[in-house]
Design a protein around this motif. Structure first.
Motif, mmCIF file in Angstrom:
data_model
loop_
_atom_site.group_PDB
_atom_site.id
_atom_site.type_symbol
_atom_site.label_atom_id
_atom_site.label_comp_id
_atom_site.label_asym_id
_atom_site.label_seq_id
_atom_site.Cartn_x
_atom_site.Cartn_y
_atom_site.Cartn_z
ATOM 1 N N MET A 20 0.863 -1.174 0.000
ATOM 2 C CA MET A 20 0.000 0.000 0.000
ATOM 3 C C MET A 20 0.907 1.234 0.000
ATOM 4 S SD MET A 20 -2.977 1.168 2.704
ATOM 5 C CE MET A 20 -1.925 0.924 4.109
ATOM 6 N N LEU A 21 0.692 2.137 -0.931
ATOM 7 C CA LEU A 21 1.508 3.330 -1.093
ATOM 8 C C LEU A 21 0.825 4.522 -0.429
ATOM 9 C CD1 LEU A 21 4.076 4.364 -2.650
ATOM 10 C CD2 LEU A 21 2.489 4.989 -4.483
ATOM 11 N N THR A 22 1.586 5.244 0.389
ATOM 12 C CA THR A 22 1.057 6.457 1.015
ATOM 13 C C THR A 22 2.070 7.584 0.880
ATOM 14 O OG1 THR A 22 1.978 6.045 3.229
ATOM 15 C CG2 THR A 22 -0.205 5.107 2.755
ATOM 16 N N ASN A 58 6.620 -7.686 -4.750
ATOM 17 C CA ASN A 58 5.491 -6.773 -4.957
ATOM 18 C C ASN A 58 5.847 -5.334 -4.611
ATOM 19 O OD1 ASN A 58 4.048 -9.018 -5.753
ATOM 20 N ND2 ASN A 58 2.929 -9.214 -3.833
ATOM 21 N N THR A 59 6.668 -5.154 -3.596
ATOM 22 C CA THR A 59 7.115 -3.807 -3.238
ATOM 23 C C THR A 59 7.982 -3.222 -4.345
ATOM 24 O OG1 THR A 59 6.985 -4.266 -0.870
ATOM 25 C CG2 THR A 59 8.414 -2.444 -1.558
ATOM 26 N N ALA A 64 8.646 0.397 -9.156
ATOM 27 C CA ALA A 64 8.802 0.586 -10.598
ATOM 28 C C ALA A 64 7.571 1.247 -11.208
ATOM 29 C CB ALA A 64 9.082 -0.761 -11.263
ATOM 30 N N GLU A 65 6.395 0.818 -10.794
ATOM 31 C CA GLU A 65 5.147 1.378 -11.328
ATOM 32 C C GLU A 65 4.975 2.852 -10.981
ATOM 33 O OE1 GLU A 65 2.218 -1.192 -9.602
ATOM 34 O OE2 GLU A 65 2.909 -2.927 -10.763
ATOM 35 N N ASN A 66 5.588 3.282 -9.888
ATOM 36 C CA ASN A 66 5.438 4.668 -9.424
ATOM 37 C C ASN A 66 6.707 5.490 -9.603
ATOM 38 O OD1 ASN A 66 2.642 4.995 -7.994
ATOM 39 N ND2 ASN A 66 3.373 2.925 -7.549
ATOM 40 N N ASP A 102 16.236 -8.861 -13.450
ATOM 41 C CA ASP A 102 15.131 -8.975 -14.400
ATOM 42 C C ASP A 102 14.550 -7.623 -14.807
ATOM 43 O OD1 ASP A 102 15.380 -11.734 -14.260
ATOM 44 O OD2 ASP A 102 13.689 -11.987 -12.873
ATOM 45 N N ASN A 103 14.854 -6.568 -14.049
ATOM 46 C CA ASN A 103 14.275 -5.235 -14.276
ATOM 47 C C ASN A 103 15.363 -4.165 -14.235
ATOM 48 O OD1 ASN A 103 11.140 -5.744 -14.029
ATOM 49 N ND2 ASN A 103 12.138 -6.958 -12.441
ATOM 50 N N PRO A 104 16.339 -4.243 -15.130
ATOM 51 C CA PRO A 104 17.470 -3.313 -15.073
ATOM 52 C C PRO A 104 17.037 -1.851 -15.176
ATOM 53 C CG PRO A 104 17.477 -4.544 -17.145
ATOM 54 C CD PRO A 104 16.397 -5.128 -16.289
ATOM 55 N N GLY A 105 17.591 -1.031 -14.273
ATOM 56 C CA GLY A 105 17.353 0.404 -14.292
ATOM 57 C C GLY A 105 16.049 0.875 -13.693
ATOM 58 N N LYS A 106 15.165 -0.031 -13.332
ATOM 59 C CA LYS A 106 13.870 0.400 -12.795
ATOM 60 C C LYS A 106 13.976 0.883 -11.350
ATOM 61 C CE LYS A 106 10.863 -1.882 -15.973
ATOM 62 N NZ LYS A 106 9.676 -2.673 -16.183
#
Length: 127
Positions: A20-22, A58-59, A64-66, A102-106
């Motif tokens: 959960m992001l706050t 998940n964190t 990455a999504e934000n 698996d997610n370079p630079g993110k």
């Protein structure tokens, strides 16, 4: 959390491994990600290990999504949640390392924030 309780009822509890992001408010950070780790009640199981792995994955996905380029992790589920410190650290380091590959630079910076000398020694051996 109050908004979630209004939406889902006052007994709402955050599910395990769902971040959960706050806002960070007065903390020296842009955001705070809250996550509930697994609780070891009787014995450590593969399901609990997978739940802990999902906490880290998940964190990092949420970061990455934000477009959050750095994150600091505490020792999720150790202490009162009774996850064995050494095994928790092994899962944390392995999961984060794999995710970064698996997610370079993110995500550019990951900090493992420890409070006990015991945990510091464990992480130093693993990293």
């Amino acid at each position: 959390m109050n908004e979630l309780r209004i939406r889902f009822g006052r007994d709402y509890e955050q599910p395990t491994a769902v971040p959960m992001l706050t806002e960070a408010y007065n903390l020296p950070a842009k955001k705070v990600i809250h996550i509930v780790g697994p609780i070891v009640q009787y014995r450590l199981t593969p399901e609990l290990e997978k739940d802990l792995e999902n906490c880290y994955r998940n964190t990092l996905d949420m970061c990455a999504e934000n477009d959050l380029k750095s994150v600091a992790f505490c020792c999720i589920s150790t202490g009162v949640f009774h996850f064995p410190n050494k095994r928790a650290a092994e899962i944390a380091v392995k999961t984060v390392s794999e995710w970064l590959c698996d997610n370079p630079g993110k995500v550019e910076r990951v900090i493992f924030n420890v409070f006990k000398d015991e945990d510091k020694a464990i992480y130093e051996k693993l990293i």
